[in-house]
Write a protein that holds these residues in place. Structure first.
Motif, PDB file in Angstrom:
ATOM      1  N   UNK A  68      67.325 -52.335  14.046  1.00 56.30           N
ATOM      2  CA  UNK A  68      67.563 -53.402  13.069  1.00 56.30           C
ATOM      3  C   UNK A  68      67.146 -52.936  11.681  1.00 56.30           C
ATOM      4  N   UNK A  69      65.979 -52.310  11.588  1.00 55.44           N
ATOM      5  CA  UNK A  69      65.495 -51.796  10.300  1.00 55.44           C
ATOM      6  C   UNK A  69      66.463 -50.762   9.747  1.00 55.44           C
ATOM      7  N   UNK A  70      66.911 -49.840  10.598  1.00 57.33           N
ATOM      8  CA  UNK A  70      67.848 -48.793  10.163  1.00 57.33           C
ATOM      9  C   UNK A  70      69.156 -49.407   9.680  1.00 57.33           C
ATOM     10  N   UNK A  71      69.669 -50.403  10.396  1.00 52.57           N
ATOM     11  CA  UNK A  71      70.920 -51.051   9.997  1.00 52.57           C
ATOM     12  C   UNK A  71      70.778 -51.753   8.654  1.00 52.57           C
ATOM     13  N   UNK A  72      69.655 -52.420   8.439  1.00 54.92           N
ATOM     14  CA  UNK A  72      69.416 -53.098   7.160  1.00 54.92           C
ATOM     15  C   UNK A  72      69.321 -52.094   6.026  1.00 54.92           C
ATOM     16  N   UNK A  73      68.657 -50.979   6.283  1.00 54.40           N
ATOM     17  CA  UNK A  73      68.532 -49.943   5.268  1.00 54.40           C
ATOM     18  C   UNK A  73      69.896 -49.358   4.927  1.00 54.40           C
ATOM     19  N   UNK A  74      70.699 -49.064   5.944  1.00 54.71           N
ATOM     20  CA  UNK A  74      72.038 -48.524   5.696  1.00 54.71           C
ATOM     21  C   UNK A  74      72.895 -49.516   4.927  1.00 54.71           C
ATOM     22  N   UNK A  75      72.790 -50.787   5.251  1.00 53.66           N
ATOM     23  CA  UNK A  75      73.545 -51.818   4.543  1.00 53.66           C
ATOM     24  C   UNK A  75      73.107 -51.890   3.083  1.00 53.66           C
ATOM     25  N   UNK A  76      71.807 -51.804   2.845  1.00 55.09           N
ATOM     26  CA  UNK A  76      71.278 -51.832   1.482  1.00 55.09           C
ATOM     27  C   UNK A  76      71.784 -50.632   0.679  1.00 55.09           C
ATOM     28  N   UNK A  77      71.737 -49.458   1.276  1.00 55.81           N
ATOM     29  CA  UNK A  77      72.213 -48.247   0.606  1.00 55.81           C
ATOM     30  C   UNK A  77      73.697 -48.368   0.297  1.00 55.81           C
TER      31      UNK A  77
END
Length: 87
Positions: A68-77
């Motif tokens: 979930x954290x990785x997905x949020x980070x990728x979405x933010x980037x």
């Protein structure tokens, strides 16, 4: 995983987390060689097996949280990249 890889050679894995659940992790655990040395954490096969269900549940929960954290980070980037694009 093997099935996907052999049936479709062009298939690209982006994440395998969704394929790792309690059932598959337990199957993998029971495939391990009991006679091998303890892992990097010093826990032996026998020690891990005592609380197998709890250990597996903890790992699945941790993998989901990290995913979930990785997905949020990728979405933010991605959003930041779109904001900075000239398109």
């Amino acid at each position: 995983i093997t099935k996907h890889a052999t049936e479709d050679v062009k298939f690209k894995f982006t994440s395998l987390v969704h394929l790792l659940n309690e059932t598959t992790l337990k199957e993998c655990f029971h495939m391990l060689d009991k006679g091998k040395a303890a892992g990097i954490d010093g826990v032996t096969y026998e020690e891990y097996e005592v609380y197998l269900n709890t250990n597996i549940q903890k790992h699945v929960k941790e993998m989901k949280r990290e995913n979930i954290i990785r997905n949020r980070l990728e979405e933010h980037i991605y959003r930041k990249g779109m904001e900075n694009s000239d398109l």
